[in-house]
Design a protein around this motif. Structure first.
Motif, mmCIF file in Angstrom:
data_model
loop_
_atom_site.group_PDB
_atom_site.id
_atom_site.type_symbol
_atom_site.label_atom_id
_atom_site.label_comp_id
_atom_site.label_asym_id
_atom_site.label_seq_id
_atom_site.Cartn_x
_atom_site.Cartn_y
_atom_site.Cartn_z
ATOM 1 N N LEU A 114 40.724 51.414 47.021
ATOM 2 C CA LEU A 114 41.116 50.145 46.224
ATOM 3 C C LEU A 114 39.608 49.229 46.328
ATOM 4 O O LEU A 114 39.439 48.941 47.594
ATOM 5 N N ASN A 115 38.886 49.167 45.181
ATOM 6 C CA ASN A 115 37.615 48.295 45.492
ATOM 7 C C ASN A 115 36.656 48.897 46.559
ATOM 8 O O ASN A 115 36.055 48.265 47.043
ATOM 9 N N ILE A 141 44.972 46.841 37.071
ATOM 10 C CA ILE A 141 43.646 47.611 37.147
ATOM 11 C C ILE A 141 42.654 47.085 36.058
ATOM 12 O O ILE A 141 42.956 47.065 35.076
ATOM 13 N N THR A 167 40.287 46.357 40.816
ATOM 14 C CA THR A 167 41.204 45.441 40.368
ATOM 15 C C THR A 167 40.393 44.410 39.457
ATOM 16 O O THR A 167 39.329 44.258 39.470
#
Length: 869
Positions: A114-115, A141, A167
């Protein structure tokens, strides 16, 4: 299908309106020109064009899907959002995507971030490092990047590849968008509701920006499950499971940034959760026990993940920049307050009735083996794959007055994994126009706790009299017996009418109160239970502390517009400590002792990426990389059971080495038009030290014992080809300007050795083929797409021979979506899932020997998105 007819009618109305509008437009040349212009910036085309531009200019092999691309198909969570990308597949639970895998390799051999940061894991039954993404809504997203070849500035624990979910960030201007949908489920006979709101803005001077994105999706679901349980090749019991439930996904994403004179600082916060309230009636036909059982199961499964990140990007001067971030993430799984808050668990109340089966039990090729098993016709038995019989008289039915309480089970899992701190620093320096250096470091401090027990309770007849029957329990509760949900059409596509044998059941809500009123009348069955203090379930009760420290350096050399060379080295130090328990049974009795395991290792991960672009539309790519996968958490557990009388030790193995992979990737890409691409790739992986469960002679307490535990095995290899194609269909004529076609396919083969097997086998959980095909239409006002997604069968677990290998069957789904832009601000849409009603299947050796088949039915949703500004 009947229940979806209103939705289908809406789709037809949208399509008809669009066709009539087109006919009117074709009456004058000006409108035709306008339509041509819109066709180049349609809803679907725009997202594809943006993603392909990123992929085309990347310095390594990647695939990208944007938020627009995610929205064009009915993919409701993060896992489903990537299943249509080349070489990417997912594993499902109750018909919804859960785990992500790249190039058919096990999900735990891939990195999901995530990121840019790997996420902690917490899932009901999985002790691997794979992240279950069914808690993470796709609405949150902004884009997804799938890296097939890992660069030095990426986390290197990704043998198959790395899937990075990015995100949403603060918008450039004020934004308010609301999305509301309602839906239906054919099998569940229930509906769904979804809501998503996104608001963002910037200050008057443009320096401060923020975004808040909140989402909720509640849906009723149902599953018809057919599950023959095998002892070898024969079936010792048939489980007929009828699931219904309500799942609710919540998501909250916040982002803020402030622009500085030399860069920016930012903050991100994320919360995602999945609450799954499940009612499950399980009928078990026990051929080897001469009884039929009825289980009432009621539980709430809860997954919650939260994270917070702050960071900055700064220009130190015209040639040097630095970026940094600090983050923390927590992921946890637990059961809700069923049967009550003190005993929250997977709650099962079981009943049984003794029966006599017919003479087909134990029959193989006309000979009665006397083993109490049912055999499929493939093995010389009497029962076809999809028609294993009850083997009772036609008029037999469970009798509530004869069905007695068997036991009550409380099965509890409590998992929490926390990345207490994830710190990252990167420095970039340019030396002229041809050479760029980048170096950095990343540190993660992780902790994980796993608690497990499985308790069984029986009625105390000594103090409270005879064990009650199903009818007596209903009478004591003051409730009537009811038909289980979905009973009338349970497995209706099977030749056998299983439901007619079933009895009525207790409402599960009433059973919550029954536990409170009768708990004191039940006695713990210590011999059947797995409780840590009694020496049970030790491999699943442990605490882990782990740190990852990585440093890297890399250089990108661009001698001309035609060549890009990126190379570098990443070093990752992993330090792991696991604390658990060992059960010792010797001349001094049985006791549980603490155990500790440690493992430290340095991973050296070089990589080289070369891109040759003879013209602006063509790329030839080469990548040579080394990646790795850390052992699963469950494999590292020091928990063990030593039985002196058997001289056997069953344990985890904290000394496991990581699995490494030397990777070769070749890729050809040709881009044409604004959304056209043809690509062809080849990949090869030499996989070193994969992990197997093995038995061997070892040493424990100074003596030689037989040890069963996971060990590193012989090397394995994997190779495959990957193809992708996307184009508008304008070459067919002006009438096809708004039509498009996309397809991708990956074909793989692998070899590995299994101890005790003479033949070569494929890697566990490695599918041999993946493909996606879609036909879409997008004229800027109306858009529609029909898509086919396929994943080939793969071996779940290896057996002693090919006949005993257990497989996850091939899966092919058909989905569709349509949208109509009513105004510049309003769009209505339709989503349809699983139009082919594709079942999930597991089997042993052959589909003629099924282990599990699940049906989910067709699902659909219709909604409106309104962009206020």
């Amino acid at each position: 299908m009947r229940k979806l007819s209103p939705i289908a009618a809406t789709l037809l109305a949208l399509f008809s309106h669009n066709v009539l509008s087109q006919e009117a437009q074709t009456t004058n040349d000006a409108n035709e020109a306008l339509l041509d212009e819109v066709a180049t910036v349609g809803y679907m085309h725009k997202g594809v064009a943006r993603a392909l531009e990123i992929q085309k200019t990347a310095s390594s092999i990647v695939n990208v899907v944007s938020a627009d691309g995610i929205g064009k198909l009915p993919d409701r969570n993060a896992a489903e959002a990537v299943q249509r990308m080349p070489g990417v597949s997912i594993e499902r639970d109750q018909g919804e995507g859960r785990f992500v895998a790249v190039r058919g390799l096990p999900s735990q051999w891939n990195s999901t971030t995530l990121n840019g940061s790997r996420l902690p894991t917490a899932e009901e039954e999985t002790t691997s490092r794979a992240v279950a993404f069914d808690f993470f809504p796709s609405d949150m997203i902004e884009s997804v990047e799938v890296a097939k070849a890992i660069r030095p500035d990426m986390e290197g624990d990704a043998i198959g590849g790395s899937v990075n979910f990015i995100t949403r960030r603060a918008p450039e201007e004020q934004t308010l968008s609301v999305n509301v949908g309602v839906g239906d489920s054919e099998l569940a006979e229930g509906g769904s509701t979804s809501f998503n709101v996104l608001y963002g803005d910037r200050s008057d001077n443009g320096k401060f920006g923020y975004l808040v994105n909140a989402t909720m999706w509640q849906r009723d679901w149902a599953t018809d499950n057919y599950e023959p349980r095998r002892d070898g090749l024969g079936v010792h019991r048939l489980e007929l499971r009828d699931y219904v439930g309500t799942r609710t996904t919540y998501g909250l994403n916040g982002a803020a940034e402030y622009l500085l004179d030399d860069g920016l600082i930012y903050a991100k916060a994320l919360f995602g959760s999945l609450h799954d309230e499940e009612t499950h009636y399980k009928h078990r036909v026990r051929y080897d026990k001469n009884r039929v059982e009825l289980q009432h199961i009621y539980n709430e499964l809860i997954t919650e993940m939260s994270g917070f990140q702050v960071g900055g990007e700064h220009d130190l001067n015209a040639t040097t920049g630095v970026d940094w971030s600090l983050a923390t993430y927590t992921n946890k799984f637990f059961y809700g307050d069923i049967p009550n808050s003190a005993d929250g668990a997977y709650y099962v109340v079981k009943f049984k009735q003794n029966v006599e089966f017919d003479g087909d039990v134990g029959m193989v090729d006309g000979v009665n083996l006397g083993d109490g098993l049912i055999y499929n016709t493939i093995d010389g038995g009497t029962d076809p794959a999809l028609g294993i019989g009850m083997h009772l008289s036609d008029d037999w039915q469970m009798d509530p007055s004869q069905v007695v309480l068997a036991d009550v089970e409380l099965y509890d899992i409590d998992l929490k994994e926390k990345d207490k701190i994830v710190a990252e620093l990167n420095v970039t320096h340019r030396m002229g126009t041809e050479l760029e250096f980048k170096a950095g470091l990343k540190y993660r401090d992780k902790e994980r706790s796993a608690m497990f027990f499985d308790k069984f309770f029986a009625w105390n007849e000594t103090e409270f009299g005879p064990t009650p029957t199903l009818q007596q329990v209903a009478d004591d509760l003051g409730v009537g017996l009811v038909d289980q949900p979905g009973r009338e059409d349970f497995l209706s596509n099977f030749d056998i009418d299983y439901q007619r044998y079933f009895s009525t059941v207790l409402p599960v809500e009433a059973l919550k109160g029954w536990w409170d009123d009768n708990q004191h009348k039940l006695t713990l069955l210590e011999g059947d239970s797995e409780i840590p203090e009694l020496g049970g379930g030790l491999s699943r009760n442990f605490d882990l502390q782990e740190s990852h420290m990585s440093v890297y350096g890399m250089a990108t050399y661009t001698p001309s517009d035609n060549w890009t060379v990126l190379g570098g080295l990443r070093l990752t130090q992993t330090d792991t400590q696991v604390n658990g328990y060992v059960k010792v049974s010797d001349e001094n009795g049985t006791r549980v002792e603490p155990a500790e395991g440690k493992k430290d290792y340095l991973s050296v991960l070089p990589s080289l990426h070369v891109t040759y672009s003879p013209d602006e539309n063509t790329n030839y790519r080469l990548a040579l990389t080394r990646t790795f996968a850390r052992p699963d958490f469950g494999q590292l557990s020091p928990g063990a059971t030593y039985l002196e009388i058997e001289n056997e030790l069953s344990s985890g193995n904290p000394e496991l080495a990581p699995t490494y992979s030397n990777n070769l990737d070749l890729m050809y890409e040709y881009y044409f038009g604004d959304t056209g691409i043809v690509s062809l790739g080849y990949f090869y992986k030499q996989i070193i030290d994969p992990v197997f469960n093995q038995s061997y002679l070892g040493t424990y307490r100074g003596q030689t014992v037989t040890v069963t535990s996971p060990l590193n095995g012989d090397d394995a290899t994997l190779h495959g080809v990957e193809l992708a194609f996307n184009t508008k269909l304008s070459m067919l004529g002006s009438w096809a300007d708004s039509f498009g076609f996309t397809a991708n396919a990956t074909f793989m083969d692998s070899d590995m050795d299994i101890p005790g097997r003479d033949d070569k086998v494929s890697i566990s959980r490695q599918a041999d083929s993946l493909y996606n095909i879609a036909l879409y239409y997008d004229d800027g006002t109306f858009a529609a797409r029909v898509a086919v997604n396929h994943k080939g069968a793969y071996i779940e677990n290896h057996g002693s021979s090919a006949d005993y290998d257990t497989y996850y069957g091939e899966y092919t789904s058909v989905d569709a979506t349509a949208s109509y832009q009513v105004t510049d601000k309003a769009m209505i849409y339709l989503e349809l899932n699983n139009l082919s009603d594709e079942p999930l299947q597991y089997y042993t050796g052959s589909e003629a020997r099924p282990n599990q088949i699940e049906y989910y039915g067709i699902k659909g949703q219709i909604g409106i998105r309104y962009d206020f500004f």
